[in-house]
Design a protein around this motif. Structure first.
Motif, PDB file in Angstrom:
ATOM      1  N   SER A 111       0.871  -1.175   0.000  1.00 57.80           N
ATOM      2  CA  SER A 111       0.000   0.000   0.000  1.00 57.80           C
ATOM      3  C   SER A 111       0.908   1.225   0.000  1.00 57.80           C
ATOM      4  O   SER A 111       2.125   1.106  -0.029  1.00 57.80           O
ATOM      5  CB  SER A 111      -0.941  -0.011   1.218  1.00 57.80           C
ATOM      6  N   GLY A 112       0.313   2.403   0.043  1.00 55.30           N
ATOM      7  CA  GLY A 112       1.113   3.627   0.006  1.00 55.30           C
ATOM      8  C   GLY A 112       1.164   4.196  -1.392  1.00 55.30           C
ATOM      9  O   GLY A 112       0.295   3.940  -2.219  1.00 55.30           O
ATOM     10  N   LEU A 113       2.216   4.963  -1.683  1.00 52.37           N
ATOM     11  CA  LEU A 113       2.337   5.659  -2.954  1.00 52.37           C
ATOM     12  C   LEU A 113       3.635   5.298  -3.669  1.00 52.37           C
ATOM     13  O   LEU A 113       4.712   5.339  -3.062  1.00 52.37           O
ATOM     14  CB  LEU A 113       2.302   7.183  -2.740  1.00 52.37           C
ATOM     15  N   ARG A 114       3.511   4.946  -4.943  1.00 49.16           N
ATOM     16  CA  ARG A 114       4.662   4.673  -5.812  1.00 49.16           C
ATOM     17  C   ARG A 114       5.555   3.546  -5.289  1.00 49.16           C
ATOM     18  O   ARG A 114       6.752   3.539  -5.512  1.00 49.16           O
ATOM     19  CB  ARG A 114       5.482   5.951  -6.048  1.00 49.16           C
ATOM     20  N   ASN A 115       4.980   2.596  -4.599  1.00 52.93           N
ATOM     21  CA  ASN A 115       5.708   1.415  -4.131  1.00 52.93           C
ATOM     22  C   ASN A 115       5.481   0.280  -5.127  1.00 52.93           C
ATOM     23  O   ASN A 115       4.427   0.209  -5.754  1.00 52.93           O
ATOM     24  CB  ASN A 115       5.211   0.971  -2.754  1.00 52.93           C
ATOM     25  N   GLY A 116       6.460  -0.629  -5.269  1.00 49.39           N
ATOM     26  CA  GLY A 116       6.188  -1.724  -6.169  1.00 49.39           C
ATOM     27  C   GLY A 116       7.313  -2.688  -6.411  1.00 49.39           C
ATOM     28  O   GLY A 116       8.344  -2.653  -5.741  1.00 49.39           O
ATOM     29  N   LEU A 160     -10.322   9.715  -5.862  1.00 47.62           N
ATOM     30  CA  LEU A 160      -9.634   9.433  -7.132  1.00 47.62           C
ATOM     31  C   LEU A 160      -8.162   9.835  -7.095  1.00 47.62           C
ATOM     32  O   LEU A 160      -7.585  10.274  -8.082  1.00 47.62           O
ATOM     33  CB  LEU A 160     -10.355  10.095  -8.309  1.00 47.62           C
ATOM     34  N   THR A 161      -7.564   9.661  -5.927  1.00 47.05           N
ATOM     35  CA  THR A 161      -6.134   9.915  -5.779  1.00 47.05           C
ATOM     36  C   THR A 161      -5.382   8.652  -6.179  1.00 47.05           C
ATOM     37  O   THR A 161      -5.574   7.595  -5.565  1.00 47.05           O
ATOM     38  CB  THR A 161      -5.786  10.261  -4.317  1.00 47.05           C
ATOM     39  N   PRO A 162      -4.527   8.717  -7.221  1.00 44.01           N
ATOM     40  CA  PRO A 162      -3.818   7.508  -7.659  1.00 44.01           C
ATOM     41  C   PRO A 162      -2.741   7.077  -6.681  1.00 44.01           C
ATOM     42  O   PRO A 162      -2.060   7.908  -6.065  1.00 44.01           O
ATOM     43  CB  PRO A 162      -3.207   7.926  -9.001  1.00 44.01           C
ATOM     44  N   GLY A 163      -2.605   5.761  -6.543  1.00 39.79           N
ATOM     45  CA  GLY A 163      -1.533   5.218  -5.705  1.00 39.79           C
ATOM     46  C   GLY A 163      -0.235   5.102  -6.465  1.00 39.79           C
ATOM     47  O   GLY A 163       0.846   5.193  -5.895  1.00 39.79           O
ATOM     48  N   ASN A 164      -0.341   4.850  -7.779  1.00 36.39           N
ATOM     49  CA  ASN A 164       0.840   4.630  -8.616  1.00 36.39           C
ATOM     50  C   ASN A 164       1.733   3.510  -8.094  1.00 36.39           C
ATOM     51  O   ASN A 164       2.933   3.501  -8.332  1.00 36.39           O
ATOM     52  CB  ASN A 164       1.639   5.923  -8.805  1.00 36.39           C
ATOM     53  N   ALA A 176     -11.681  -1.761  -3.655  1.00 39.63           N
ATOM     54  CA  ALA A 176     -11.252  -0.825  -4.679  1.00 39.63           C
ATOM     55  C   ALA A 176      -9.974  -0.099  -4.289  1.00 39.63           C
ATOM     56  O   ALA A 176      -9.757   0.241  -3.142  1.00 39.63           O
ATOM     57  CB  ALA A 176     -12.344   0.186  -4.931  1.00 39.63           C
ATOM     58  N   SER A 177      -9.150   0.139  -5.282  1.00 46.35           N
ATOM     59  CA  SER A 177      -7.987   1.009  -5.151  1.00 46.35           C
ATOM     60  C   SER A 177      -8.036   1.944  -6.343  1.00 46.35           C
ATOM     61  O   SER A 177      -8.996   1.938  -7.111  1.00 46.35           O
ATOM     62  CB  SER A 177      -6.697   0.187  -5.113  1.00 46.35           C
ATOM     63  N   ASP A 178      -7.022   2.752  -6.539  1.00 44.92           N
ATOM     64  CA  ASP A 178      -7.086   3.718  -7.624  1.00 44.92           C
ATOM     65  C   ASP A 178      -5.709   3.977  -8.207  1.00 44.92           C
ATOM     66  O   ASP A 178      -4.733   4.128  -7.469  1.00 44.92           O
ATOM     67  CB  ASP A 178      -7.670   5.041  -7.107  1.00 44.92           C
ATOM     68  N   GLY A 179      -5.632   3.975  -9.534  1.00 51.58           N
ATOM     69  CA  GLY A 179      -4.455   4.446 -10.238  1.00 51.58           C
ATOM     70  C   GLY A 179      -3.192   3.637 -10.032  1.00 51.58           C
ATOM     71  O   GLY A 179      -2.116   4.206  -9.817  1.00 51.58           O
ATOM     72  N   ASN A 180      -3.259   2.304 -10.126  1.00 51.76           N
ATOM     73  CA  ASN A 180      -2.084   1.459  -9.985  1.00 51.76           C
ATOM     74  C   ASN A 180      -1.753   0.791 -11.325  1.00 51.76           C
ATOM     75  O   ASN A 180      -2.566   0.789 -12.242  1.00 51.76           O
ATOM     76  CB  ASN A 180      -2.305   0.434  -8.876  1.00 51.76           C
TER      77      ASN A 180
END
Length: 174
Positions: A73-78, A102-106, A140-144
């Motif tokens: 989870s979080g932002l721009r992790n992968g 609608l904030t993307p996680g990326n 649901a998640s957003d923007g991955n």
């Protein structure tokens, strides 16, 4: 407890784990790259990246987990260029972003080879799930991003998702 090997016990290696916790659990970490490492033999998740941002597993091998291999989870992790094999549950759970705003996680899974997932839990444990970060109940998640992966040799779905604005592209499922 007695173990009766299914075949010739002198020709292989027997591995047993009692570890029920995650092998690696990062909570709120930022800008950490783990490169070229092998994570194996855990009953829980092998790697759990909870919150934080810009954390990456690159060219790593993750295998033989009793549950899901990786939870993010979080932002721009992968994950990038990783090999995931023999997880009891899912390969990767991406739970970044906020569907309500609608904030993307990326968060991302790119250029990975994911196989033999769902060994213990045969259904609804795909190679990659895009899910809600707060509930974890596959809402649901957003923007991955799930791109350029090879997903193969498993009993059920390759990718399951809910949410908005995901990029799921150029994956080979066979």
């Amino acid at each position: 407890l007695y173990f009766w090997p299914p075949g010739d016990s002198t020709s292989g290696e027997l591995m047993l784990t009692m570890l029920q916790d995650d092998l690696v659990h990062m909570n709120g970490a930022k800008y950490i790259t783990m490169q070229g490492l092998t994570f194996e033999l855990g009953r829980g998740e092998l790697v759990y990246i909870q919150g934080g941002s810009d954390d990456v597993l690159d060219h790593c091998t993750l295998g033989d987990s009793g549950n899901d291999a990786v939870r993010i989870s979080g932002l721009r992790n992968g994950l990038s260029h990783c090999t995931l094999h023999d997880s009891g549950g899912e390969g990767v759970i991406l739970a970044g972003g906020d569907r309500k705003t609608l904030t993307p996680g990326n968060d991302f899974v790119k250029n990975c080879d994911i196989s033999h997932f769902g060994r213990i839990f045969w259904t609804y444990r795909p190679a990659v799930t895009l899910t809600d970060p707060t509930t974890g109940d596959h809402e649901a998640s957003d923007g991955n991003v799930v791109a350029h992966n090879h997903i193969h040799d498993a009993p059920h779905a390759g990718i399951l998702f809910n949410g908005n604005d995901h990029h799921i592209e150029y994956n080979v499922l066979d």
